[in-house]
Design an enzyme around this catalytic site. Structure first.
Site, PDB file in Angstrom:
ATOM      1  N   ALA A 128       0.394   6.386  -1.068  1.00  0.00           N
ATOM      2  CA  ALA A 128       0.695   4.958  -0.968  1.00  0.00           C
ATOM      3  C   ALA A 128       2.165   4.691  -1.255  1.00  0.00           C
ATOM      4  CB  ALA A 128      -0.173   4.160  -1.943  1.00  0.00           C
ATOM      5  N   GLU A 129       2.795   3.944  -0.367  1.00  0.00           N
ATOM      6  CA  GLU A 129       4.111   3.373  -0.631  1.00  0.00           C
ATOM      7  C   GLU A 129       3.908   1.867  -0.728  1.00  0.00           C
ATOM      8  OE1 GLU A 129       8.530   2.717   1.343  1.00  0.00           O
ATOM      9  OE2 GLU A 129       7.144   4.132   2.267  1.00  0.00           O
ATOM     10  N   LEU A 130       4.236   1.307  -1.883  1.00  0.00           N
ATOM     11  CA  LEU A 130       3.891  -0.087  -2.152  1.00  0.00           C
ATOM     12  C   LEU A 130       5.146  -0.944  -2.340  1.00  0.00           C
ATOM     13  CD1 LEU A 130       0.877   0.681  -4.526  1.00  0.00           C
ATOM     14  CD2 LEU A 130       0.878   0.408  -2.045  1.00  0.00           C
TER      15      LEU A 130
END
Length: 473
Positions: free
Chosen positions: A264-266
């Site tokens: 995940a890149e948030l």
């Protein structure tokens, strides 16, 4: 006039009036498929570009099963590495040929300037070329062990991989995720943002034309319900997302229940620390680029500008002049000399404006949606989601504008003058996010020293002698 020009451009670029999931499975047609449709809009004019048939839960299940069947068949997953390499290299050349058209479509659907999109998309074929080359050179690894044993490591595909991509870099982030997953032999299903799915759908067509077998790369255009149905499916072995933090938490909890792999890149709220010894012109230009590229709609956008005491006044004056130059140069995003485009939608613009209006800081530039016509080319701003580059000073540290992601062209310039390195580091780390950060100094030692202390995954330190310093996950 702008609307007519937009329609003509759509026709030239062969933007269809209606899109569906890719591939379009016969069983979906025979069973009626989706009954829900939504439109994709040009944020610069408010004009509908096309309609999208949103996949139903049944459609999503059928696409996943089709991807799993393709994986189990071995047509791609067990194909020789050299075959996958040649196919990805061919796809890279096809993508290269399509880039001028794809850049214009990106500008139509997201409102970013054409010069940004041409620069961003220009290197995408390299991602495919890199992984094509990696397939040709990848070697197994024999690990040391004890006794009469052969202990080796071999990379094998996982299965069906789900990828959820955002609106701000539709094709860039999709290709960065798709290329390694395809190279490894996986079947890939992409759920692009419902605000900007057109180029990802076109890329899937290019992939099939280049020789990627049917079912190996699929695209499900739709909203949150489509994404949820996709990641909930137990056949999904890995989920890779670039989304907001709240959505990431929700998706992560679902993926965890299936014990699937998760990347995940948030969100982010990147600080940029400008020290007294920074080259002023370079720092002003660099900070402006970091803050306002993509109209501030990037997860590593420079939003908290922390300036040391002796350079503060001079920096702020030069920065405000730069901001005014950017605002004055705004026009039709398709105009090559336009400096900054729109935000993604009217709803997003209203959220940004609420954020600015709710701050206790002082708005010294921008802050209100743009109306009237462009001094650059006469483009009518009132038809689109144009928000000017905005600078806010005197922002309290407890203010939401300091702490929460705005995802727009809004920056806080911190005015409690930072005197020491320790103060700069403390202010930079005063944030729940840790995705990106920047440092401006001409002191090589300081650049690397501060880079080690700032809590960020991606960090650039600029000086006259060293180009960058960084951290890795």
């Amino acid at each position: 006039m702008a609307l007519n020009a937009s329609k003509r451009l759509q026709a030239q670029l062969n933007v269809r009036q209606r899109y569906t999931a890719f591939p379009k499975l016969l069983q979906l047609e025979s069973q009626g498929g989706s009954s829900n449709e939504f439109s994709v809009y040009d944020p610069a004019t408010g004009e509908a570009l096309c309609s999208i048939a949103e996949p139903s839960a049944h459609d999503v299940e059928a696409i996943v099963k089709n991807a799993q069947s393709a994986f189990e068949s071995g047509v791609w997953s067990r194909a020789p590495a050299i075959h996958r390499s040649k196919t990805l290299a061919k796809l890279a050349r096809s993508l290269e040929e399509e880039l001028p058209t794809l850049a214009q479509i990106e500008t139509l659907q997201v409102g970013r300037t054409i010069r940004e999109m041409k620069a961003q998309l220009g290197r995408l074929p390299e991602w495919l070329d890199y992984f094509a080359a990696l397939l040709r050179t990848e070697q197994g690894y024999v690990a040391p062990t004890q006794g009469q044993l052969l202990n080796y490591i071999q990379r094998v595909p996982l299965g069906v991989v789900a990828q959820i991509t955002p609106f701000n870099h539709p094709l860039l982030i999709a290709v960065k995720k798709i290329a390694p997953a395809l190279a490894a032999g996986n079947s890939v299903i992409v759920k692009p943002s419902e605000l900007a799915p057109i180029t990802v759908l076109r890329f899937a067509e290019l992939a099939q034309e280049a020789g990627v077998p049917s079912g190996v790369l699929s695209v499900l255009p739709g909203g949150a319900a489509v994404g949820r149905a996709l990641v909930e499916n137990p056949l999904i072995k890995k989920v890779d997302i670039t989304v907001g933090t709240q959505a990431g938490r929700s998706i992560g909890s679902i993926v965890g229940q299936n014990l699937a792999s998760f990347t995940a890149e948030l969100g982010g709220k990147a600080p940029i620390v400008v020290f007294n010894d920074a080259d002023l012109v370079s720092a002003v230009n660099g900070v402006a680029f970091a803050s306002f590229v993509a109209s501030g709609q990037t997860c590593v956008s420079g939003t908290r500008i922390i300036v040391q005491d002796k350079i503060y006044d001079e920096f702020l004056a030069a920065f405000l002049q730069k901001v005014e130059n950017i605002r004055a140069g705004m026009g039709n995003p398709q105009e090559p000399s336009s400096t900054m485009g729109t935000v993604i939608s009217e709803a997003h613009l209203e959220r940004i404006q609420r954020s600015v209006k709710g701050t206790k800081g002082k708005v010294v530039a921008g802050g209100e949606r743009m109306t009237g016509t462009s001094s650059l080319d006469g483009f009518d701003f009132s038809q689109g989601a144009f928000f000017p580059p905005t600078v806010v000073t005197d922002v309290p540290l407890e203010d939401d504008l300091w702490r929460e992601e705005t995802f727009g062209p809004v920056v806080d310039v911190f005015t409690v003058h930072m005197q020491t390195e320790a103060e700069g580091v403390a202010l930079a780390n005063d944030c729940k996010y840790g995705l990106g950060a920047g440092i401006w100094t001409t002191d090589i030692s300081r650049g690397h020293r501060i880079a080690a202390e700032i809590e960020a995954v991606h960090l650039g330190a600029d000086s006259r002698k060293v180009a960058s310093a960084g951290k890795m996950e």
